[in-house]
Write a protein that holds these residues in place. Structure first.
Motif, PDB file in Angstrom:
ATOM      1  N   ALA A 159     -22.477  26.731  77.663  1.00 18.08           N
ATOM      2  CA  ALA A 159     -21.564  28.571  77.867  1.00 18.08           C
ATOM      3  C   ALA A 159     -21.337  29.150  76.650  1.00 18.08           C
ATOM      4  CB  ALA A 159     -20.478  28.498  78.888  1.00 18.08           C
ATOM      5  N   ALA A 160     -21.048  28.497  75.809  1.00 18.38           N
ATOM      6  CA  ALA A 160     -20.405  28.663  74.702  1.00 18.38           C
ATOM      7  C   ALA A 160     -22.303  29.855  73.616  1.00 18.38           C
ATOM      8  CB  ALA A 160     -20.023  28.069  73.214  1.00 18.38           C
ATOM      9  N   TYR A 161     -23.003  29.114  74.226  1.00 12.91           N
ATOM     10  CA  TYR A 161     -23.780  29.214  73.348  1.00 12.91           C
ATOM     11  C   TYR A 161     -24.706  30.955  74.334  1.00 12.91           C
ATOM     12  CZ  TYR A 161     -29.060  28.933  71.045  1.00 12.91           C
ATOM     13  OH  TYR A 161     -30.308  28.830  71.029  1.00 12.91           O
ATOM     14  N   ALA A 162     -24.767  30.456  75.501  1.00 15.07           N
ATOM     15  CA  ALA A 162     -25.680  31.643  76.277  1.00 15.07           C
ATOM     16  C   ALA A 162     -24.640  32.883  76.130  1.00 15.07           C
ATOM     17  CB  ALA A 162     -24.961  31.544  77.897  1.00 15.07           C
ATOM     18  N   VAL A 163     -23.429  33.024  75.548  1.00 15.18           N
ATOM     19  CA  VAL A 163     -22.703  34.297  75.151  1.00 15.18           C
ATOM     20  C   VAL A 163     -22.916  34.517  73.745  1.00 15.18           C
ATOM     21  CG1 VAL A 163     -20.296  35.056  74.540  1.00 15.18           C
ATOM     22  CG2 VAL A 163     -20.802  33.281  76.760  1.00 15.18           C
ATOM     23  N   MET A 164     -22.974  33.800  72.547  1.00 16.20           N
ATOM     24  CA  MET A 164     -23.403  33.710  71.498  1.00 16.20           C
ATOM     25  C   MET A 164     -24.663  34.247  71.371  1.00 16.20           C
ATOM     26  SD  MET A 164     -22.482  30.605  69.017  1.00 16.20           S
ATOM     27  CE  MET A 164     -22.443  29.450  70.294  1.00 16.20           C
ATOM     28  N   PHE A 191     -26.803  27.194  68.087  1.00 13.57           N
ATOM     29  CA  PHE A 191     -26.662  25.784  68.255  1.00 13.57           C
ATOM     30  C   PHE A 191     -25.550  24.778  68.060  1.00 13.57           C
ATOM     31  CE2 PHE A 191     -28.693  21.485  68.485  1.00 13.57           C
ATOM     32  CZ  PHE A 191     -29.020  21.236  69.484  1.00 13.57           C
ATOM     33  N   LEU A 192     -25.613  24.833  66.973  1.00 13.51           N
ATOM     34  CA  LEU A 192     -24.851  23.757  66.143  1.00 13.51           C
ATOM     35  C   LEU A 192     -23.652  23.850  66.303  1.00 13.51           C
ATOM     36  CD1 LEU A 192     -25.748  23.483  62.113  1.00 13.51           C
ATOM     37  CD2 LEU A 192     -26.318  21.700  64.381  1.00 13.51           C
ATOM     38  N   ILE A 193     -22.723  25.455  66.242  1.00 11.55           N
ATOM     39  CA  ILE A 193     -21.825  25.870  66.595  1.00 11.55           C
ATOM     40  C   ILE A 193     -21.009  25.374  67.900  1.00 11.55           C
ATOM     41  CG2 ILE A 193     -19.509  27.314  67.540  1.00 11.55           C
ATOM     42  CD1 ILE A 193     -19.886  26.815  64.436  1.00 11.55           C
ATOM     43  N   ALA A 194     -22.059  25.740  69.002  1.00 10.74           N
ATOM     44  CA  ALA A 194     -22.078  25.522  70.452  1.00 10.74           C
ATOM     45  C   ALA A 194     -22.166  23.751  70.757  1.00 10.74           C
ATOM     46  CB  ALA A 194     -23.376  25.964  71.282  1.00 10.74           C
ATOM     47  N   SER A 195     -23.007  22.791  69.771  1.00 11.67           N
ATOM     48  CA  SER A 195     -22.701  21.841  70.706  1.00 11.67           C
ATOM     49  C   SER A 195     -21.422  20.939  69.825  1.00 11.67           C
ATOM     50  CB  SER A 195     -24.243  21.090  69.728  1.00 11.67           C
ATOM     51  OG  SER A 195     -24.111  21.648  68.336  1.00 11.67           O
ATOM     52  N   ILE A 215     -18.805  22.370  69.792  1.00 12.11           N
ATOM     53  CA  ILE A 215     -17.966  22.847  70.528  1.00 12.11           C
ATOM     54  C   ILE A 215     -17.608  22.137  71.966  1.00 12.11           C
ATOM     55  CG2 ILE A 215     -17.189  24.886  72.820  1.00 12.11           C
ATOM     56  CD1 ILE A 215     -17.932  27.006  70.571  1.00 12.11           C
ATOM     57  N   GLY A 216     -19.171  21.389  72.389  1.00 17.89           N
ATOM     58  CA  GLY A 216     -19.315  20.182  73.673  1.00 17.89           C
ATOM     59  C   GLY A 216     -19.355  18.970  72.880  1.00 17.89           C
ATOM     60  N   VAL A 217     -19.577  18.849  71.638  1.00 15.49           N
ATOM     61  CA  VAL A 217     -19.180  17.894  71.336  1.00 15.49           C
ATOM     62  C   VAL A 217     -17.596  17.626  71.270  1.00 15.49           C
ATOM     63  CG1 VAL A 217     -18.741  15.563  69.053  1.00 15.49           C
ATOM     64  CG2 VAL A 217     -20.931  16.460  69.737  1.00 15.49           C
ATOM     65  N   LEU A 218     -16.844  18.267  70.581  1.00 19.43           N
ATOM     66  CA  LEU A 218     -15.192  17.950  70.122  1.00 19.43           C
ATOM     67  C   LEU A 218     -15.127  18.302  71.971  1.00 19.43           C
ATOM     68  CD1 LEU A 218     -14.618  21.207  68.202  1.00 19.43           C
ATOM     69  CD2 LEU A 218     -13.846  18.386  67.836  1.00 19.43           C
ATOM     70  N   ASN A 268     -10.716  26.738  70.858  1.00 22.85           N
ATOM     71  CA  ASN A 268     -10.299  27.631  69.374  1.00 22.85           C
ATOM     72  C   ASN A 268     -11.557  28.468  69.227  1.00 22.85           C
ATOM     73  OD1 ASN A 268      -7.661  27.524  69.637  1.00 22.85           O
ATOM     74  ND2 ASN A 268      -7.871  26.026  67.863  1.00 22.85           N
ATOM     75  N   LEU A 269     -12.783  26.826  68.753  1.00 29.18           N
ATOM     76  CA  LEU A 269     -13.650  27.345  68.449  1.00 29.18           C
ATOM     77  C   LEU A 269     -14.651  28.093  69.106  1.00 29.18           C
ATOM     78  CD1 LEU A 269     -15.705  24.553  66.469  1.00 29.18           C
ATOM     79  CD2 LEU A 269     -15.285  26.659  65.512  1.00 29.18           C
ATOM     80  N   PHE A 270     -14.395  28.071  70.459  1.00 33.00           N
ATOM     81  CA  PHE A 270     -15.504  28.642  71.335  1.00 33.00           C
ATOM     82  C   PHE A 270     -14.994  29.994  71.052  1.00 33.00           C
ATOM     83  CE2 PHE A 270     -15.396  30.186  76.170  1.00 33.00           C
ATOM     84  CZ  PHE A 270     -16.564  30.093  76.335  1.00 33.00           C
TER      85      PHE A 270
END
Ligand code: NA
Ligand code: NA
Lengths: 89, 957, 122, 146, 162, 503
Positions: free
Chosen positions: B702-707, C6-10, C12-15, C43-45
């Motif tokens: 979801a985060a990736y999709a939005v970003m 991708f890094l931030i999204a992943s 977030i996923g890992v956290l 928060n990151l999300f």
């Protein structure tokens, strides 16, 4: 030239982070880990300053300042915990 | 309007009863009789017009949204029912006056009885089916209280509960049925519904509505297989049984069948359900009645049987049969109420209701015996009493009604069996009580009671005799009118006569009497046979069913609500994943097209650190201190990410919150187990890890999709544009916090303040109770250094306090224009203060505290609120900000903003809350160690003092 | 080329994964850690929702048109403060409950109960 | 002028990065905590210091404002780093002492500090603060409290 | 004067800190710094009782410069050791440094100096406050090292803290 | 500025709560007095607001004078006004009850927490901004943590741990939902989001849906819907009954939020899972009532079941059903509140410890309690003549043409019976059955009958709700109509439709 220096320095600090992380996980004593964490924070302070130069901005400076102060409190608290179990007594 | 009064009278009476509680019983009786007397007079006055076919009605809106109106109407059917209710009610009240023992709460009893009377009257007079439902449920409730009047006895309670469960359940079905009926008919007005019979029966919803309504009626009228509750309701005092369970309430079901007859009757389904149920009930209940020994049980089952008879007649669906039903309704009410009172007298006088212990009472209590005999004969359907007439007419109807499509002998034969049994139990009643052998002794010496007890049944008996003798004169008008009202047409010819000639009905009647007599004669063997049948006991089935239901409910409840937090959380996570996925999957998804940022190696390393940190924390979570160290990695990396990704305020906040959280966790960990045993097996861990991975994947996606998609003109463009010009600051984040969205921040500091208050409230009593014992018995679970307050740290902390305060003030002041602000400043100051607590101890630091933390929180919130309110005098909405630039000599130009005052409130609250929470938390351990000898010195080693002390000691001598 | 997104999204996923895993533990302390981790993720999300930007801190300057979305940052700040208050409360509550009951099992079950699966009736 | 300053700045930046790395290398490489403690507390101090001085020089010479606030970070680090080191050392000594006393760990690789002889000048009841006076040193401090 | 300015040295320090933080010299900023430099110590004074008297002046400045110089040198020395000295060739030692300074502030500054400068870390203090436990990473002659520390730092500090 | 009155239901409890904090060293009576006066004031304000908004369009109040959607707006419409009145009524009753029974003396800061709880609830009802709604949720939650734990004890603390944790996770989900919604719509203002959501590109719709569904999950958690309802019974059964009485409004905040966001922004798609979940929860709730061995469990499961009934009606998302649901909401909140207060009285007055459903010897006040219990049970079970009956009739009538209508009908009717049986069993055991142990000595002090005043008042209110069902359903009907006429709301917040910021 400065850009190159920054690249080198950032590489160094990145590598330093990895090394502190190694010590952090390796231990063996809890004090080692606290020390590693403290070093990690100091490396990050360096990193933030370097990023400030890289991006030519001063707005991150307070983050470095705060990290210096707060990293200390964390380190002392962890150590105090190991010594006494109770950090406020 | 008099209709309203008529309906309300009993309720008013009920409300008056507590007022006359202290008065004598006679006055109470008079008050209680009032509504019935007045009501009967009212009914009398309108009788002519009602019998002439007029329907006085009244209608006022109550809940128009629902179609529930206060609609009252009196047609002949309603009139008849109302008259029965009031008339018999009056007699019952009189009878009760003498029946209840002095220790019973008479006023309460009468109040309940009146409540019930009002509810019944409401059923009779309701012109709106929803209104009728209300009264219907009220009868269930008031009868629950009446049956349970003798609530110290188990039978009373159980009987009451069972009656409530069955009739309440039926009532709910009826709710469904009547609402459905109203929906089909398009109106809940009775008049409308009755006029739309054809339309109703054509509706596809008709069967459902019919079944639901019949459930309501059958349960109320104790029709098979719901017959079992009625005999147990006999735990009620006899007047109640006489009133509710013979004359009125149980007839409500039959009444409703009659009431809705035009709308519902006539279909094959109607016939099949109603007539069959009635027939079966009639036979089965009569058979049971014959084999019971308790007088009231005999009468109860006989009531069920007669109700079955009425139901069957209504079920035939012909106007003639309906008319007979009306006629029998009257007759039954007369003889059955009389019999209940009669049985009550016997019970009252002899002290027993067991027919086997009784006999030969005719000589001892002749009046009672006479009345009982006549009433029982009427019940048996013997001439020349009312019961005979209606029975003859019933048999007549039975003879020429095709049953289930066939004109066979099944129906007549069954009915004859029922009638025979009816004759048998009636004769058994009168023979067993008044004739037969008199036992050697009775529990009490019996004799005829006072007139108060026998007059009411006598009047009823007189009624049944008179109806038998002069049926035409006395009942024709009423029955015809009521039948017309029931069927919604004109009544068929009504010709009740003692002698009809040699008809099949007469033959059947004769056979019934013969069989009945024979059955009584052969009662002993029959009884043996019956007892050996081991028929299922409905009450036991009900109780088992209920117990089973409750057991299932308990099993379900315990299984689902097992109190396991892990299940709750797993379900919550799973539901979140599932719903998120559902939402995504419901529509086609388009990948984003926004160009991405390349990641420098540093970012990848930071990412790896984060990954390592998370995995490490998860792996070592049982080694708690270690996990606390590892979780700091995450905080650092996240702060770094905020710095790199242009969020300096977030970085500052994250950094400072982080350390306070660590302090908090360390303080708590001191008293918690440091390395407890694992509780979850591998399977559980894998399951949890799987949920975690799926959840993480989902949110990452979801985060990736939005970003990766371009923002859609976010409202923040306005914030950016108006930050300086409208909010007076260049740090848009801060201006958002203290101005655009100051209200959020206001709520946020309140949250923080409340958290601290709750923590305070939570920890205050920690030294009492089990917690206090545990604290006092607590032993440090790790080896401890003897040094409390290391000197170097204490000295450094002293220096750092003013330094950090200065930095805090700086961060506070610049916050509006550059990263910073009240929250961070408050945290910085709090951390500096906490450093004092760590370095120099709780006592020492607390002694030096200037402002109470509660006060700080209160003031902080108040300052923020007052700042918000400050704009009102200027005619601006709440939280409207103000700023201006000033120039002072020496200082130069500076800016003043109302947001700054707001931010002071924020900072104060933060300091107060953080300090209160952590102080209190650290104080818990203080209490555990209170008596350990250690002074409150700010540092353990102070050479200056150590050197001064011996010197001082030397000075003394 | 790995992207920041991708890094931030992943991350977030890992956290989130770690947070969920820890939150599902049977003792309060790791659950608290899990919640803390979860709030990092959140928060990151929230922050990432404003899209990523390097070197564009939301400090207004006239004529500056490149800026990162300040609103999510403000939201994250509020969220951080609130979750801090909540964390403080749950930490204290966990401790207080442990002191009162002598167990830190999340359902208040005493430690002696057979280990394996703590969920459900014994 | 400018190239010269840039050279200095670049040198300082590299120096800072290098010292950060060396400090961490020491942390990773050195054999025991007391040795490791020397690396980071010194090297990272100069590591950060180098970066900070570089920043102080960089901003005014590259079109931005005069900048001295980097000194603040240095100041804070100079105040805090020795205290951190001191506390970590104490924690370590305490850990080692406990382990040695319990026999759960091999003999320390350094002379146990609690056996470190004090000069004669010290009074008999004197010990190191982390362990307390000698007579109480051998017992771990787990006296029951009420 | 004492009540208004409980710690003039601290006030000076705070003013410097404020000006540094401000990162620009304006007269207005200085006024604010002065006001805060006076006010803040008033509020924090209870947390720092028994302050020693400190001589601000040349000795202090000299000391600071000396230490900074030592730190820079130390860093290179230690870097050398870390990078190139084999572990078994190192000569670590514990030093018990007898103290002549007696105020806690002075001891702390001394200990901090020792920690910040080459190859030594202050690890502990004796319970009577008269000895400092110092760990040296590589020292061939512990006694000489103790003497060096006392002469180079403690003596100077005794002039500053009196 | 008279429209500032809209913010008064938020400001008054802040000031009152802060005031109790500042006076904390004084006698507690001051706190109780402030608290009760605040509640009375809230009632007056809410009544004024209701009178003001009845029959008129929604009214927006822009905080900070920032135009919507850029600042935070408060929006007063008929639904909000109704909820405010309801909250104030319940709050007043509970605050009087706690003052009379001395619950506030069992721990710290009761009144402050109580006021802040009211603040959070009122704020949630008034705000027109989604993130601000989150903030008020947090305010009411954290206050509820404090209240829930008030008085403490092992059982309450353990339940409290679970309650707090589950809600912390819930708050995280809330934030994820908010993030998604802001991420795709670029706004936080609900009216603006409604406009933007309608014009969203198809490719973004999945993310919007996911956000909407997660939001519904969070609201469903607050409203205790299967499968995220498990927290409720234990929480409500463990806390002080008077606190649970106040908490009766909290599940309704969840219900309110579902109504608000679904009707205004997201549409009725969520009904697809809300309705089955609500029906299943009803079964579990009333089964739990039947299974209850303890009065608190009885009340807690009753609340679960009745709230689920409400949600089943809401989940139909049509005007008739909403009319019914809103009326039932009024009823069930007050009925659940009075049930919990009564449980408190029973526990306090009777001669045995605890809340077990067991017979007791006669004690002073037993008959009075029995009468009150009977009336309360009538109210709670939805029997006439109290309001629950009308509520259920409204729901049944509205559900007749709905999808799953047979299920709705069957479950509503069967669960009603379960409730009746459960209450009858409990009542007859508690008040009819006598313990064989010797009667309580007459020397035992009679209970203070004044403590029953709030219970009686609430019961009277239930009767009034039934008697005045006509005008009240007219109000809920108007409210339902207003909810489904969302353009008026949008216009009130954003001005003319074209002033919206939608691209
Ligand atoms: Na403590
Ligand atoms: Na050193």
């Amino acid at each position: 030239m400065i850009a190159g220096a920054l690249t080198i320095a950032l590489g160094c600090v990145s590598l330093a982070l990895v090394l502190t992380l190694y010590r952090l996980f390796k231990g063996p004593s809890a004090a080692d880990r606290i020390l590693a964490l403290d070093t990690l924070v100091i490396n990050v302070i360096a990193l933030i300053v370097l990023l400030g130069i890289l991006e030519e901005t001063m707005v991150y400076f307070e983050a470095a300042l705060l990290l210096a102060m707060v990293g200390f409190v964390g380190t002392v608290a962890y150590a105090k915990f190991l010594l006494r179990g109770d950090i406020v007594e | 309007m008099y209709l309203v009064w008529l309906t309300l009278l009993p309720f008013i009476g009920a409300m008056l009863m507590p007022l006359v509680r202290a008065q004598g019983r006679s006055l109470q009786t008079l008050v209680a009789a009032g509504p019935a007397v007045i009501g009967l007079v009212m009914l009398g006055t309108i009788a002519p017009q009602v019998m002439a076919g007029e329907v006085p009605a009244l209608r006022a809106a109550w809940v128009p949204a629902l179609g529930l109106d206060v609609s009252l109407r009196v047609d002949a059917l309603g009139w008849l029912f109302a008259a029965l209710i009031l008339g018999i009610g009056l007699l019952i009240i009189a009878y009760t006056r003498f029946y209840l023992s002095p220790k019973d709460d008479f006023a309460r009893f009468l109040a309940l009885l009146l409540l019930f009377q009002g509810a019944m009257l409401g059923i009779a007079l309701s012109g709106n089916v929803l209104l009728l439902l209300i009264f219907w449920e009220l009868t269930s409730l008031s009868s629950f209280l009446l049956i349970g009047f003798k609530n110290d006895k188990a039978e009373g309670r159980q009987g009451a509960r069972m009656a409530l469960a069955v009739t309440g359940g039926g009532g709910l079905a009826l709710i469904g049925g009547l609402v459905l009926l109203g929906q089909i008919a398009g109106s809940y007005e009775l008049a409308d519904i009755l006029a739309r019979g054809a339309m109703i029966q054509a509706s596809p919803l008709y069967p459902a509505a019919l079944v639901l309504i019949l459930l309501g009626c059958f349960t109320k009228s104790a029709q098979f297989p719901f017959h079992f509750w009625l005999p147990h309701a006999m735990a009620a005092p006899t007047p109640v049984s006489a009133y509710l369970h013979s004359a009125t309430m149980v007839k409500a079901g039959v009444f409703l069948l009659a009431r809705l007859w035009p709308a519902l009757a006539g279909s094959e389904l109607w016939f099949a359900l109603v007539a069959t149920t009635g027939l079966v009930t009639m036979v089965v209940a009569a058979a049971i009645a014959l084999h019971r020994h308790d007088l009231k049980a005999i009468l109860a089952y006989s009531t069920v049987s007669h109700l079955g008879l009425l139901t069957m007649l209504l079920g035939f669906g012909t106007p003639a049969a309906a008319q007979v039903a009306i006629f029998h309704l009257i007759n039954h009410a007369l003889f059955k109420a009389a019999l209940f009172m009669n049985a009550g007298i016997v019970d009252h006088e002899t002290g027993t209701r067991d027919i086997r212990l009784l006999g030969g009472l005719a000589g001892l209590m002749p009046i009672t015996a006479t009345l009982g005999t006549v009433a029982a004969a009427s019940m048996a359907g013997l001439p020349p009493f009312g019961g005979f007439l209606s029975k003859e007419l019933m048999l007549e109807e039975v003879w020429h009604t095709p049953f289930l499509g066939t004109q066979g002998l099944l129906l007549p034969a069954s009915v004859v069996i029922g009638a025979s049994l009816s004759v048998a139990y009636s004769l058994r009643y009168l023979y067993g009580l008044y004739f037969g052998t008199r036992p050697d002794s009775f529990p009490q010496a019996p004799h005829d009671p006072g007139i108060g007890l026998w007059l009411p049944p006598a009047l009823l008996v007189a009624g049944t005799v008179l109806v038998g003798l002069f049926p035409q004169t006395l009942t024709k008008g009423l029955v015809s009118a009521a039948a017309a009202a029931t069927t919604g047409g004109t009544a068929p010819l009504f010709k009740p006569m003692l002698w009809h000639g040699l008809t099949p009905a007469l033959a059947m009647s004769v056979i019934a009497v013969a069989f009945g007599t024979m059955a009584l004669w052969q009662h002993r063997p029959l009884q043996k046979l019956w007892d050996s049948l081991a028929l299922p006991d409905a009450k036991m089935l009900f109780e088992r069913g209920l117990a089973g239901t409750i057991a299932i409910a308990r099993a379900l409840t315990d299984a689902v609500h097992n109190g396991a937090l892990q299940r709750q959380l797993a379900l919550l996570f799973a539901a979140a994943i599932a719903l998120g996925a559902w939402g995504m999957a419901a529509v086609p998804f388009a990948a984003g097209t926004r160009p991405t940022l390349p990641a420098p190696p540093l970012a990848i390393i930071a990412w790896l650190m984060l990954l390592a940190g998370v995995i490490a924390v998860c792996l070592v979570q049982a080694q708690r201190f270690l996990s606390l160290i590892y979780i700091s990695i995450i905080g650092v990396v996240v702060s770094l990410a905020f710095v790199y990704l242009s969020a300096p305020d977030l970085a500052l906040t994250q950094i400072s919150v982080e350390v306070v959280t660590v302090l908090l966790l360390l303080l708590a960990l001191n008293l918690l187990p440091k390395q407890p045993a694992a509780l979850s097996g591998t399977g559980r861990r894998l399951r949890d890890a799987a949920i975690g991975v799926v959840g993480g994947g989902a949110i990452g996606f979801a985060a990736y999709a939005v970003m990766t998609r371009a923002p859609l003109d976010p409202i923040s463009a306005y914030h950016w544009a108006n930050s300086k010009s409208g909010g007076g600051g260049t740090n848009v984040v801060n201006v958002t916090l203290v101005d655009f969205r100051a209200f959020d921040t206001f709520g946020e500091i309140i949250v923080l303040g409340i958290a601290a208050l709750a923590i305070f409230a939570l920890l205050q009593p920690a030294s009492r109770g089990p917690s206090g014992q545990r604290l006092r018995a607590w032993l440090p679970d790790m080896p401890r250094s003897p040094e409390y307050h290391p000197m170097m740290f204490a000295v450094a902390a002293r220096l750092l306090l003013p330094l950090a305060s200065m930095i805090g003030i700086y961060i506070f002041l610049r916050g509006h224009n550059l990263p910073g602000g009240g929250f961070i400043a408050g945290l910085v100051f709090s951390i500096a203060m906490l450093m004092q607590y760590m370095a120099s101890g709780y006592e020492w630091s607390t002694q030096r505290r200037r402002i109470d933390e509660h006060l700080m929180i209160g003031l902080g919130v108040l300052i923020a609120a007052v700042t918000g309110l400050g704009s009102l005098p200027f005619g601006a909405p709440l939280f409207t900000s103000w700023f201006d630039y000033f120039t002072l000599p020496l200082v130069g130009e500076f800016e003043l903003t109302s947001a700054m005052a707001f931010d002071i409130g924020v900072a104060l609250t933060v300091v107060g809350a953080v300090m209160l929470a952590l102080k209190e938390l650290s104080h818990v351990a203080q209490r555990a160690e209170k008596d350990e000898a250690h002074d409150d010195a700010p540092m353990d080693i102070d050479p200056a003092k150590l050197r001064a002390a011996p010197a001082a000691a030397e000075d003394v001598p | 080329m790995i992207s920041m997104e991708f890094l931030i999204a992943s991350a977030i996923g890992v956290l989130t994964a770690g947070g969920i895993y820890l939150a599902l533990r049977a003792r309060t302390f790791p659950v608290v850690l899990g919640l803390a981790m979860l709030s990092y993720a959140i928060n990151l999300f929230l922050f990432a929702i404003g899209r990523l930007a390097v070197g564009q801190p939301p400090i207004y300057a006239k004529g500056l048109t490149d800026y990162t979305d300040p609103l999510p940052q403000a939201l994250v700040l509020t969220a951080i403060v609130i979750s801090f208050g909540m964390t403080a409360l749950i930490v204290v509550l966990a401790l207080r409950t442990f002191l009162e009951t002598g167990t830190d099992q999340v359902d208040g079950k005493p430690d002696e109960s057979p280990a394996e699966d703590q969920e459900g009736q014994p | 002028m400018a190239p010269f300053v840039d050279i200095i700045i670049a040198a300082l930046i590299v120096l800072g990065g290098a010292f950060a790395l060396i400090g961490s290398w020491g942390l990773a490489r050195l054999p025991n905590l007391m040795a490791r403690l020397h690396g980071p507390t010194k090297a990272t101090t100069l590591g950060v210091g180098g970066c900070l001085v570089a920043a102080m020089l960089y901003f005014p010479t590259h079109g931005m404002a005069f900048s001295m606030h980097e000194l603040l970070v240095t100041l804070f680090l100079f105040i805090t780093a020795p205290i951190s080191a001191n506390m970590v050392a104490k924690a370590y000594l305490h850990e080692r002492m406990t382990a040695a006393r319990d026999g759960t760990a091999p003999e320390p690789d350094l002379p146990p500090a609690y056996r470190m002889p004090l000069p004669e000048a010290a009074s008999e009841s004197c010990g190191w603060a982390t362990f307390g006076a000698p007579e109480e040193a051998p017992q771990p401090d787990t006296t029951p409290r009420r | 004067m004492n009540r208004l300015l409980p710690h003039p040295g601290l006030t000076v320090l705070l003013v410097i800190i404020w000006m540094l933080a401000l990162n620009a010299f304006t007269f207005g900023g200085f006024v604010v710094a002065l006001v805060l430099g006076i006010i803040v110590p008033l509020f924090t004074a209870p947390y720092w009782p028994d302050r020693p008297s400190v001589r601000f002046g040349l000795p202090l400045l000299k000391y600071v410069l000396l230490v900074i110089g030592d730190i820079v040198i130390a860093n290179f020395q230690i870097a050398w050791i870390i990078l190139f000295r084999k572990t078994r060739d190192m000569r670590p030692a514990w030093l018990a440094i007898p103290l002549d300074v007696s105020s806690t502030e002075a001891i702390t500054v001394l200990a901090a100096t020792i920690s910040l400068t080459p190859g030594t870390v202050s690890a502990d203090i004796s319970t009577d406050g008269r000895h400092l436990l110092v760990h040296a990473l590589d020292t061939p002659d512990p006694a000489a090292e103790i003497a060096r520390i006392k002469a180079r730092y403690e003596r100077r500090l005794m002039e500053i803290f009196r | 500025m008279s429209s500032t009155l809209i913010a008064a239901p938020i400001l008054l409890p802040v000031l009152a709560g802060t005031a109790t904090l500042l006076f904390r060293r004084r006698r507690r009576a001051i706190g109780a007095g402030i608290s009760m006066m605040s509640c009375a004031g809230l009632l007056a304000i809410a009544a004024l607001l209701l009178a003001r908004t009845y029959g008129t369009a929604p009214e927006a109040y822009a905080l900070g004078d920032w135009p919507a959607p850029f600042g935070i707006v408060l929006v007063l419409d008929q639904l909000a006004a109704m909820m405010l009145v309801l909250t104030a009524l319940l709050g007043l009753a509970v605050s009087v009850h706690t003052a009379l029974t001395g619950l506030d003396r069992k721990g710290w800061h009761f009144h402050a927490l109580f006021q802040f709880q009211l603040l959070g609830v009122n704020g949630a009802f008034l705000t027109g901004d989604l993130f601000n709604l989150f903030v008020f949720f947090e305010v009411l939650l954290i206050a509820s943590y404090g209240l829930m734990l008030h008085g403490q004890g092992a059982k309450r603390l353990t339940a409290g741990v679970q309650y707090v944790i589950i809600n912390l996770v819930g708050s995280s989900v809330f934030l994820v939902a908010l993030g998604l919604l802001y991420g795709v719509t670029g706004t936080l203002n609900m009216a603006d989001m409604a406009v933007r959501a309608a014009t969203l590109p198809d490719g973004d719709r999945g993310l919007l849906n996911a956000g909407a569904f997660l939001l519904m999950l969070v609201f469903g958690l607050k409203a205790a819907l299967l499968p995220v309802h498990l927290w409720l019974p234990r929480t409500y059964a463990s806390t002080a009954p008077a606190v649970a009485a106040m908490f009766a409004i909290m599940t309704k905040v969840g219900a309110y939020a579902i109504i608000r966001t679904a009707t205004l922004i997201f549409g009725d798609a969520a009904g697809a899972f809300l309705l089955p979940a609500a029906l299943a929860t009803m079964v579990l709730g009333y089964a739990g009532m039947l299974a209850a061995r303890q009065l608190r469990d009885l009340a807690a499961f009753g609340l679960l079941g009745s709230t689920a009934t409400l949600l089943a009606a809401i989940a139909l998302f049509d005007e008739t059903a909403m009319t019914a649901a809103l009326y039932y909401l009024l009823h069930t909140t007050l009925a659940a509140g009075v049930l919990f207060l009564l449980v408190d009285l029973v526990v306090g007055w009777r001669a045995v410890e605890g809340a077990d459903i067991v017979p007791t010897p006669a004690y002073k006040g037993k008959i009075a309690l029995g009468v009150m219990f009977f009336i309360t049970a009538i109210g709670f079970a939805g029997l006439p003549p109290l309001s629950g009956f009308i509520g259920k009739l409204l729901i049944l009538a509205a559900a007749q043409s709905a999808p799953l209508a047979p299920w709705i009908w069957g479950i509503v009717l069967v669960t009603s019976l379960m409730g009746i049986v459960a209450l009858a069993r409990a009542g007859s055991t508690l008040f009819w059955k006598s313990d064989t142990s010797p009667p309580i000595p007459a020397s035992r002090a009679a209970p203070d009958y004044a403590e029953a005043a709030p219970v009686i008042a609430l019961l009277a209110l239930l009767a009034l709700l039934a008697a005045a069902a006509g005008p009240i359903t007219a109000y809920t009907q108007a409210t339902a109509a207003q909810l489904f006429e969302r353009q008026a709301y949008i216009t009130a917040v954003l001005g003319t439709p074209d002033r919206s910021t939608a691209p």
